[in-house]
Design a protein around this motif. Structure first.
Motif, PDB file in Angstrom:
ATOM      1  N   GLU A 133      -4.655  -9.203 -22.653  1.00 53.21           N
ATOM      2  CA  GLU A 133      -5.654  -7.966 -22.350  1.00 53.21           C
ATOM      3  C   GLU A 133      -5.315  -7.377 -21.398  1.00 53.21           C
ATOM      4  O   GLU A 133      -4.948  -6.184 -21.230  1.00 53.21           O
ATOM      5  N   VAL A 183      -2.295  -7.195 -19.619  1.00 48.82           N
ATOM      6  CA  VAL A 183      -1.018  -6.482 -19.693  1.00 48.82           C
ATOM      7  C   VAL A 183      -1.137  -5.278 -20.596  1.00 48.82           C
ATOM      8  O   VAL A 183      -0.873  -4.301 -20.205  1.00 48.82           O
ATOM      9  N   ALA A 184      -2.043  -5.314 -21.785  1.00 47.76           N
ATOM     10  CA  ALA A 184      -2.101  -4.244 -22.589  1.00 47.76           C
ATOM     11  C   ALA A 184      -2.964  -3.260 -21.938  1.00 47.76           C
ATOM     12  O   ALA A 184      -2.470  -1.991 -22.001  1.00 47.76           O
ATOM     13  N   LEU A 185      -3.907  -3.389 -21.115  1.00 48.57           N
ATOM     14  CA  LEU A 185      -4.544  -2.584 -20.139  1.00 48.57           C
ATOM     15  C   LEU A 185      -3.756  -1.674 -19.230  1.00 48.57           C
ATOM     16  O   LEU A 185      -3.862  -0.646 -19.029  1.00 48.57           O
ATOM     17  N   TYR A 233      -0.239  -1.191 -19.684  1.00 45.33           N
ATOM     18  CA  TYR A 233       0.208  -0.324 -20.465  1.00 45.33           C
ATOM     19  C   TYR A 233      -0.510   1.085 -20.705  1.00 45.33           C
ATOM     20  O   TYR A 233       0.031   1.936 -20.550  1.00 45.33           O
ATOM     21  N   THR A 234      -1.727   0.740 -21.226  1.00 41.95           N
ATOM     22  CA  THR A 234      -2.740   1.927 -21.468  1.00 41.95           C
ATOM     23  C   THR A 234      -2.862   2.924 -20.378  1.00 41.95           C
ATOM     24  O   THR A 234      -2.629   4.049 -20.457  1.00 41.95           O
ATOM     25  N   ALA A 249       0.311   4.581 -19.820  1.00 44.41           N
ATOM     26  CA  ALA A 249       0.442   5.864 -20.853  1.00 44.41           C
ATOM     27  C   ALA A 249      -0.355   7.167 -20.416  1.00 44.41           C
ATOM     28  O   ALA A 249       0.050   8.216 -20.123  1.00 44.41           O
ATOM     29  N   TYR A 250      -1.735   6.673 -20.029  1.00 43.50           N
ATOM     30  CA  TYR A 250      -2.611   8.086 -19.624  1.00 43.50           C
ATOM     31  C   TYR A 250      -2.100   8.505 -18.505  1.00 43.50           C
ATOM     32  O   TYR A 250      -2.117   9.816 -18.197  1.00 43.50           O
ATOM     33  N   ALA A 261     -12.908   6.513 -25.292  1.00 39.95           N
ATOM     34  CA  ALA A 261     -11.788   5.817 -25.498  1.00 39.95           C
ATOM     35  C   ALA A 261     -11.804   4.602 -24.696  1.00 39.95           C
ATOM     36  O   ALA A 261     -11.135   3.337 -25.271  1.00 39.95           O
ATOM     37  N   PHE A 262     -12.370   4.371 -23.351  1.00 46.49           N
ATOM     38  CA  PHE A 262     -12.246   3.321 -22.786  1.00 46.49           C
ATOM     39  C   PHE A 262     -13.198   2.291 -22.715  1.00 46.49           C
ATOM     40  O   PHE A 262     -13.454   1.110 -22.642  1.00 46.49           O
ATOM     41  N   PRO A 301      -6.338  -3.888 -26.105  1.00 43.55           N
ATOM     42  CA  PRO A 301      -6.529  -2.654 -25.471  1.00 43.55           C
ATOM     43  C   PRO A 301      -5.318  -1.562 -25.592  1.00 43.55           C
ATOM     44  O   PRO A 301      -5.921  -0.269 -25.327  1.00 43.55           O
ATOM     45  N   SER A 302      -4.464  -1.961 -25.997  1.00 44.71           N
ATOM     46  CA  SER A 302      -3.317  -0.927 -25.592  1.00 44.71           C
ATOM     47  C   SER A 302      -3.365   0.180 -26.990  1.00 44.71           C
ATOM     48  O   SER A 302      -2.813   1.224 -26.711  1.00 44.71           O
ATOM     49  N   ARG A 342      -5.751   1.881 -27.087  1.00 44.20           N
ATOM     50  CA  ARG A 342      -6.513   3.142 -26.703  1.00 44.20           C
ATOM     51  C   ARG A 342      -5.486   4.103 -26.362  1.00 44.20           C
ATOM     52  O   ARG A 342      -5.923   5.250 -26.281  1.00 44.20           O
ATOM     53  N   ILE A 343      -4.171   3.867 -26.330  1.00 47.65           N
ATOM     54  CA  ILE A 343      -3.193   4.994 -25.888  1.00 47.65           C
ATOM     55  C   ILE A 343      -3.268   5.766 -27.201  1.00 47.65           C
ATOM     56  O   ILE A 343      -3.043   7.147 -27.080  1.00 47.65           O
ATOM     57  N   PHE A 361      -5.296   7.378 -28.610  1.00 50.31           N
ATOM     58  CA  PHE A 361      -6.459   8.596 -28.565  1.00 50.31           C
ATOM     59  C   PHE A 361      -5.602   9.704 -28.076  1.00 50.31           C
ATOM     60  O   PHE A 361      -5.652  10.698 -28.675  1.00 50.31           O
TER      61      PHE A 361
END
Lengths: 56, 229, 222
Positions: A3, A5-7, A9-10, A13-14, B26-27, B38-39, B41-42, B44
């Motif tokens: 979770e 690590v995924a966050l 990356y998220t 990206a943003y 999104a978050f 959660p990845s 969410r990219i 969106f």
């Protein structure tokens, strides 16, 4: 753990997307400033600003 | 004029609200996807930008066609601004997609049809921008870039077809059964899409205004030169 | 129109026959690219058969692009462009003439590059002739048509000849993929698989031929 690590990356990206958009807006803004300066320089040079008639 | 100005202020406020709503949804407002967490969410911002890119280049192709049929400087200005903002968004699509791919597929880049087509798209329209910057005469620049915008746009479906024939692994978000995701995510996707489109319109308008001022300055300079020679 | 195209075609042919500038440069460059591939991949120790189709097309496209970039430059340098524009020649005839000249040049380049590639890369030249010629012809047509269109476009650019490959190669992606894959299939004996690819190349050829002819007016008057 996944979770977390995924966050990461998220957010990366943003953040990257916002940086790209911001860079473009900044470029447009700089160009606008340059154009305004040029416009002002032209107006200062124009005959009206110097107070004389351009026609002979 | 004042009324129109007010309208645009309202428009800007709506776009800003859409961005805030999109980010919130999104978050905070959507559940995690089961397999990837959660990845997703990219997705969106990725999808919002990707769909807007499609609008941007289609619009540019349409305006270019109009210019070729009936040359008017304003078609050229809108087409150019549309391509420029579209290319910025394409960059965003490629970067956000790459980061997602690194997490989901373990690699920043794969030779999947949509990725590859997007990269080709990016090269084609960077070419458009380079072409514009290497022609000085406005009418010549407008005509040549209109030709290129049309040629590039018509090339894209064939590129996609060819690369698909070559290989494919991209996740299908829209299938024939409808959306392959929960309802709250669908809403968030569309809110983000609207937000990006709003930003696109705002930025294109800004660039068109700028191009108008630029050509105004050029005309005035030419007049001034005419008077003083 | 056909007569005009023929006159312009023979004019270019006479220029080329007298100087042999373009055809010599293109053929020699194709040969040089081939030798460079030879150094880079060492055909004596590596089996180049799986990538052979790709190498052949890269040679032809690089050498071809160099010659096609010059197709309108001759007119500009000698100011014949203005003369043609002033004369009552159909713009479509100009494009057709250029297509014929460039096609002939590419044919010469291929006649040099393809047999040499087979022998220098140690690839046995055993393949069904008709499908092979079909693949070569259709892929070359795609390259020829889009290359000629873009060389007319790049005429209006500063540093146009330098920028041409930047525009041409992304546009050519379907032809590159199609040409490499279908040639590979033909050479490995899978002719049926090659025909699937020819579908895409034919679509590309048709689209760009139609676009070139339709845009010939606009290309000319700017």
């Amino acid at each position: 753990m996944v979770e977390r690590v995924a966050l990461d990356y998220t957010f990366a990206a943003y953040a990257a997307v916002f940086v790209i958009l911001f860079a473009f807006v900044l470029r447009v803004h700089m160009k606008t400033r340059m154009l305004m300066q040029e416009l002002k320089a032209l107006e200062d040079q124009s005959p009206k600003a110097r107070g004389r008639d351009p026609s002979p | 004029m004042a009324e129109r100005h007010g309208l645009w202020t309202t428009f800007r406020a709506v776009v800003a609200a859409l961005w805030l709503a999109g980010l919130y949804m999104a978050f905070i407002g959507t559940p995690d996807e089961r397999t990837l967490g959660p990845s997703d969410r990219i997705l969106f911002i990725h999808l919002g930008a990707a769909w807007t890119v499609a609008i941007a280049y289609s619009l540019a192709a349409l305006l270019s066609l109009l210019y070729l049929l009936r040359p008017q400087p304003r078609y050229d200005r809108w087409a150019a601004a549309s391509v420029e903002v579209g290319t910025v968004l394409t960059t965003a699509v490629l970067v956000s997609g790459s980061i997602w791919a690194k997490f989901a597929w373990g690699t920043y880049w794969t030779w999947d049809p949509r990725l590859t087509t997007t990269a080709v798209l990016w090269f084609l329209y960077l070419g458009y921008l380079m072409m514009r910057s290497s022609i000085d005469r406005p009418d010549q620049r407008a005509k040549v870039s209109a030709i290129w915008a049309l040629v590039a746009f018509l090339d894209v479906p064939i590129v996609f077809e060819a690369v698909t024939w070559w290989r494919s692994i991209h996740p299908e978000v829209i299938t024939t059964q409808g959306f392959a995701m929960p309802g709250s995510m669908v809403v968030a996707v569309f809110v983000f899409f609207a937000a990006v489109v709003g930003l696109f319109i705002e930025l294109v308008r800004l660039r068109v205004r700028q191009a108008e001022i630029e050509s105004g300055i050029a005309v005035r300079k030419a007049q001034w030169m005419g008077q003083h020679t | 129109m056909i007569r005009d195209a023929w006159v312009l075609f023979t004019k270019d042919l006479v220029i080329e026959a007298r100087t042999r500038e373009r055809v010599a440069a293109m053929a020699l460059f194709a040969f040089i690219v081939l030798v460079t591939f030879g150094f880079a991949f060492d055909p004596a120790r590596t089996d180049l058969r799986p990538v052979f189709a790709g190498l052949v097309w890269v040679e032809i496209f690089l050498a071809g692009q160099m010659g096609i970039a010059r197709s309108f430059a001759v007119e500009r340098e000698t100011d014949v462009l203005t003369a043609i524009r002033l004369s009552p020649v159909d713009p479509m005839a100009v494009i057709c003439a250029k297509l014929m000249v460039n096609g002939l040049l590419l044919l010469v380049v291929e006649a040099v590059a393809v047999p040499l590639s087979f022998s220098l890369f140690h690839v046995p030249a055993r393949f069904p002739l008709a499908p092979f010629l079909l693949v070569m012809a259709l892929t070359t047509l795609g390259f020829l048509v889009s290359g000629t269109l873009l060389s007319a476009v790049s005429l209006h650019l500063r540093m146009g000849e330098l920028l041409l490959p930047l525009f041409l190669f992304p546009l050519l992606v379907p032809v590159i993929l199609g040409g490499v894959e279908s040639l590979g299939f033909v050479l490995s004996g899978h002719v049926d698989a090659a025909y699937g690819w020819l579908r895409i190349i034919v679509a590309y050829d048709a689209l760009f031929l139609a676009l070139s002819l339709w845009l010939s007016d606009s290309l000319w008057e700017v």
